[in-house]
Design a protein around this motif. Structure first.
Motif, PDB file in Angstrom:
ATOM      1  N   ALA A  90       0.826  -1.212   0.000  1.00  0.00           N
ATOM      2  CA  ALA A  90       0.000   0.000   0.000  1.00  0.00           C
ATOM      3  C   ALA A  90       0.857   1.257   0.000  1.00  0.00           C
ATOM      4  O   ALA A  90       0.393   2.334  -0.422  1.00  0.00           O
ATOM      5  N   VAL A  91       2.111   1.143   0.438  1.00  0.00           N
ATOM      6  CA  VAL A  91       3.002   2.308   0.517  1.00  0.00           C
ATOM      7  C   VAL A  91       3.773   2.516  -0.784  1.00  0.00           C
ATOM      8  O   VAL A  91       4.466   3.522  -0.950  1.00  0.00           O
ATOM      9  N   LEU A  92       3.662   1.585  -1.728  1.00  0.00           N
ATOM     10  CA  LEU A  92       4.433   1.684  -2.976  1.00  0.00           C
ATOM     11  C   LEU A  92       4.304   3.043  -3.672  1.00  0.00           C
ATOM     12  O   LEU A  92       5.312   3.583  -4.149  1.00  0.00           O
ATOM     13  N   PRO A  93       3.105   3.627  -3.784  1.00  0.00           N
ATOM     14  CA  PRO A  93       3.022   4.923  -4.479  1.00  0.00           C
ATOM     15  C   PRO A  93       3.918   5.993  -3.876  1.00  0.00           C
ATOM     16  O   PRO A  93       4.488   6.822  -4.603  1.00  0.00           O
ATOM     17  N   PHE A  94       4.082   5.968  -2.549  1.00  0.00           N
ATOM     18  CA  PHE A  94       4.867   6.994  -1.874  1.00  0.00           C
ATOM     19  C   PHE A  94       6.365   6.690  -1.945  1.00  0.00           C
ATOM     20  O   PHE A  94       7.182   7.603  -1.833  1.00  0.00           O
ATOM     21  N   VAL A  95       6.712   5.420  -2.101  1.00  0.00           N
ATOM     22  CA  VAL A  95       8.118   5.072  -2.299  1.00  0.00           C
ATOM     23  C   VAL A  95       8.581   5.571  -3.669  1.00  0.00           C
ATOM     24  O   VAL A  95       9.686   6.122  -3.807  1.00  0.00           O
ATOM     25  N   LEU A  96       7.732   5.389  -4.683  1.00  0.00           N
ATOM     26  CA  LEU A  96       8.089   5.904  -6.011  1.00  0.00           C
ATOM     27  C   LEU A  96       8.138   7.429  -6.015  1.00  0.00           C
ATOM     28  O   LEU A  96       9.001   8.033  -6.667  1.00  0.00           O
ATOM     29  N   TRP A  97       7.216   8.042  -5.300  1.00  0.00           N
ATOM     30  CA  TRP A  97       7.116   9.511  -5.269  1.00  0.00           C
ATOM     31  C   TRP A  97       6.445   9.920  -3.968  1.00  0.00           C
ATOM     32  O   TRP A  97       5.312   9.510  -3.723  1.00  0.00           O
ATOM     33  N   PRO A  98       7.132  10.615  -3.077  1.00  0.00           N
ATOM     34  CA  PRO A  98       8.349  11.397  -3.311  1.00  0.00           C
ATOM     35  C   PRO A  98       9.664  10.740  -2.866  1.00  0.00           C
ATOM     36  O   PRO A  98      10.717  11.357  -3.006  1.00  0.00           O
ATOM     37  N   PHE A  99       9.615   9.533  -2.270  1.00  0.00           N
ATOM     38  CA  PHE A  99      10.803   9.002  -1.601  1.00  0.00           C
ATOM     39  C   PHE A  99      12.030   8.939  -2.506  1.00  0.00           C
ATOM     40  O   PHE A  99      13.125   9.341  -2.105  1.00  0.00           O
ATOM     41  N   LEU A 100      11.889   8.406  -3.739  1.00  0.00           N
ATOM     42  CA  LEU A 100      13.066   8.282  -4.599  1.00  0.00           C
ATOM     43  C   LEU A 100      13.707   9.645  -4.865  1.00  0.00           C
ATOM     44  O   LEU A 100      14.934   9.784  -4.866  1.00  0.00           O
ATOM     45  N   GLY A 101      12.894  10.659  -5.094  1.00  0.00           N
ATOM     46  CA  GLY A 101      13.432  11.998  -5.306  1.00  0.00           C
ATOM     47  C   GLY A 101      14.090  12.557  -4.061  1.00  0.00           C
ATOM     48  O   GLY A 101      15.132  13.225  -4.134  1.00  0.00           O
ATOM     49  N   VAL A 102      13.501  12.297  -2.907  1.00  0.00           N
ATOM     50  CA  VAL A 102      14.094  12.764  -1.650  1.00  0.00           C
ATOM     51  C   VAL A 102      15.425  12.065  -1.398  1.00  0.00           C
ATOM     52  O   VAL A 102      16.403  12.693  -0.965  1.00  0.00           O
ATOM     53  N   LEU A 103      15.478  10.758  -1.685  1.00  0.00           N
ATOM     54  CA  LEU A 103      16.740  10.034  -1.521  1.00  0.00           C
ATOM     55  C   LEU A 103      17.818  10.619  -2.427  1.00  0.00           C
ATOM     56  O   LEU A 103      18.976  10.784  -2.017  1.00  0.00           O
ATOM     57  N   ASP A 104      17.453  10.961  -3.657  1.00  0.00           N
ATOM     58  CA  ASP A 104      18.404  11.591  -4.575  1.00  0.00           C
ATOM     59  C   ASP A 104      18.897  12.921  -4.007  1.00  0.00           C
ATOM     60  O   ASP A 104      20.093  13.235  -4.076  1.00  0.00           O
ATOM     61  N   ASP A 105      17.999  13.720  -3.426  1.00  0.00           N
ATOM     62  CA  ASP A 105      18.388  14.998  -2.827  1.00  0.00           C
ATOM     63  C   ASP A 105      19.352  14.799  -1.660  1.00  0.00           C
ATOM     64  O   ASP A 105      20.337  15.536  -1.518  1.00  0.00           O
ATOM     65  N   ILE A 106      19.065  13.812  -0.814  1.00  0.00           N
ATOM     66  CA  ILE A 106      19.912  13.565   0.350  1.00  0.00           C
ATOM     67  C   ILE A 106      21.296  13.081  -0.092  1.00  0.00           C
ATOM     68  O   ILE A 106      22.324  13.492   0.459  1.00  0.00           O
ATOM     69  N   LEU A 107      21.333  12.218  -1.102  1.00  0.00           N
ATOM     70  CA  LEU A 107      22.627  11.779  -1.627  1.00  0.00           C
ATOM     71  C   LEU A 107      23.402  12.958  -2.202  1.00  0.00           C
ATOM     72  O   LEU A 107      24.617  13.074  -1.998  1.00  0.00           O
ATOM     73  N   GLY A 108      22.709  13.830  -2.931  1.00  0.00           N
ATOM     74  CA  GLY A 108      23.376  14.999  -3.500  1.00  0.00           C
ATOM     75  C   GLY A 108      23.947  15.904  -2.431  1.00  0.00           C
ATOM     76  O   GLY A 108      25.086  16.393  -2.542  1.00  0.00           O
ATOM     77  N   ALA A 109      23.161  16.147  -1.367  1.00  0.00           N
ATOM     78  CA  ALA A 109      23.637  17.002  -0.281  1.00  0.00           C
ATOM     79  C   ALA A 109      24.839  16.371   0.413  1.00  0.00           C
ATOM     80  O   ALA A 109      25.820  17.058   0.751  1.00  0.00           O
ATOM     81  N   TYR A 110      24.788  15.063   0.605  1.00  0.00           N
ATOM     82  CA  TYR A 110      25.921  14.382   1.240  1.00  0.00           C
ATOM     83  C   TYR A 110      27.163  14.462   0.360  1.00  0.00           C
ATOM     84  O   TYR A 110      28.262  14.771   0.843  1.00  0.00           O
ATOM     85  N   ASN A 111      27.007  14.188  -0.933  1.00  0.00           N
ATOM     86  CA  ASN A 111      28.160  14.170  -1.840  1.00  0.00           C
ATOM     87  C   ASN A 111      28.799  15.544  -1.995  1.00  0.00           C
ATOM     88  O   ASN A 111      29.998  15.650  -2.231  1.00  0.00           O
ATOM     89  N   ARG A 112      28.007  16.596  -1.862  1.00  0.00           N
ATOM     90  CA  ARG A 112      28.578  17.935  -2.007  1.00  0.00           C
ATOM     91  C   ARG A 112      29.443  18.330  -0.820  1.00  0.00           C
ATOM     92  O   ARG A 112      30.349  19.160  -0.961  1.00  0.00           O
ATOM     93  N   GLN A 113      29.199  17.755   0.348  1.00  0.00           N
ATOM     94  CA  GLN A 113      29.959  18.164   1.520  1.00  0.00           C
ATOM     95  C   GLN A 113      30.899  17.091   2.058  1.00  0.00           C
ATOM     96  O   GLN A 113      31.658  17.336   2.980  1.00  0.00           O
TER      97      GLN A 113
END
Length: 302
Positions: A81-104
């Motif tokens: 039942a949570v699959l829709p939220f894993v696809l969106w927004p979770f995947l995008g949020v994970l990408d943002d968190i990885l980007g923030a980590y990689n920049r610093q």
């Protein structure tokens, strides 16, 4: 006494519950110095949990089923039942968190491949929970050539996550319009794994595309949102429409992947050392993803 192994097709049995599956692993993990393996193995689940928290999936963070640390990543089951939220927004949020980590970060960059699947799996708080075909396919999708090639070809400064979505999840969740992930952001690929008897239809989603992905019409999340607003207001969208082809593109890729094509139909995927003359695209070793991006909707199914 050993646990008996049931013989197939001898009797009917209850179907195990359906469980959604999410898995990630890190690009180039084995190339890291041994001293970094342990810390990176601990860091990846921490970043995933941060993304779950920020995406509002607190219950999922605390209710993972049969979670496992694979060394270079994590895998866990959860309520479909949570699959829709894993696809969106979770995947995008994970990408943002990885980007923030990689920049610093002062250590190695963490760039992840992810796979999302669903299927029947035993889940009764017993040894062996989570093992089955759906679990195997989740890992095969994660190791498939297209998602590896896309992440290898993309900019490490911009693209931190590439996700592969199984056909079952795509049909039920994306085409069913239960998620905020629009079909136009997904690219169809044949998922194959070198040396394995595995081939499935799947869909790539890259939250922050770069380089060749942009040329192929895979749009960033911010741009896609702007175009959706323009469409709703009746304004012309500044992107290629179905039937519009890119021409005059020349790319030379020695290793990795290249994506070229138009928005409208299917994507074709080939591997190995090949020269493809149709779009004036040449590469050496590595993989190539070429063709067209699917415009979503049930009418586009073939």
């Amino acid at each position: 006494m050993p646990t008996p192994v049931p013989a197939p097709y001898t009797e009917s049995r209850p179907l195990p519950p359906y469980r959604a599956l999410f898995a990630v692993d890190a690009k180039d993990f084995t190339g890291l110095p041994a001293v970094q393996h342990g810390p990176v193995s601990q860091l990846i689940p921490e970043l995933v949990d941060q993304a779950l928290e920020r995406a509002g999936l607190h219950e999922l963070r605390d209710a993972k089923r049969f979670p496992a640390n694979t060394g270079d990543g994590v895998v866990f089951g959860f309520d479909p039942a949570v699959l829709p939220f894993v696809l969106w927004p979770f995947l995008g949020v994970l990408d943002d968190i990885l980007g923030a980590y990689n920049r610093q970060c002062v250590g190695p960059r963490i760039r992840l491949r992810a796979s999302v699947h669903v299927g029947p799996l035993p889940d009764a708080d017993e040894p062996g929970d989570g093992n089955g075909t759906a679990r195997n396919d989740t890992h095969r999708l994660l190791d498939s050539r297209p998602v590896k090639a896309i992440l290898a070809a993309a900019s490490e400064q911009v693209t931190h996550l590439a996700a592969v979505i199984s056909q079952r999840v795509y049909e039920d969740v994306v085409l069913g319009a239960y998620t905020g992930l629009h079909p136009d952001r997904c690219v169809e690929v044949p998922a194959t794994v070198e040396g394995k008897n595995f081939s499935q239809r799947a869909w790539l989603y890259v939250p922050s595309p770069s380089g060749n992905l942009l040329q192929a019409g895979v749009r960033p999340r911010e741009e896609s949102a702007t175009q959706a607003e323009a469409s709703a207001d009746g304004r012309e969208e500044p992107v290629a429409r179905p039937g519009t082809h890119y021409s005059g593109n020349t790319q030379h890729v020695n290793e990795g992947a290249a994506v070229m094509g138009s928005v409208g139909r299917d994507v074709t995927y080939t591997g190995g050392s090949t020269t493809y003359h149709g779009t004036n695209q040449h590469w050496g070793g590595g993989d190539n993803v070429a063709g067209d991006k699917r415009v979503g909707g049930s009418g586009d199914q073939r």
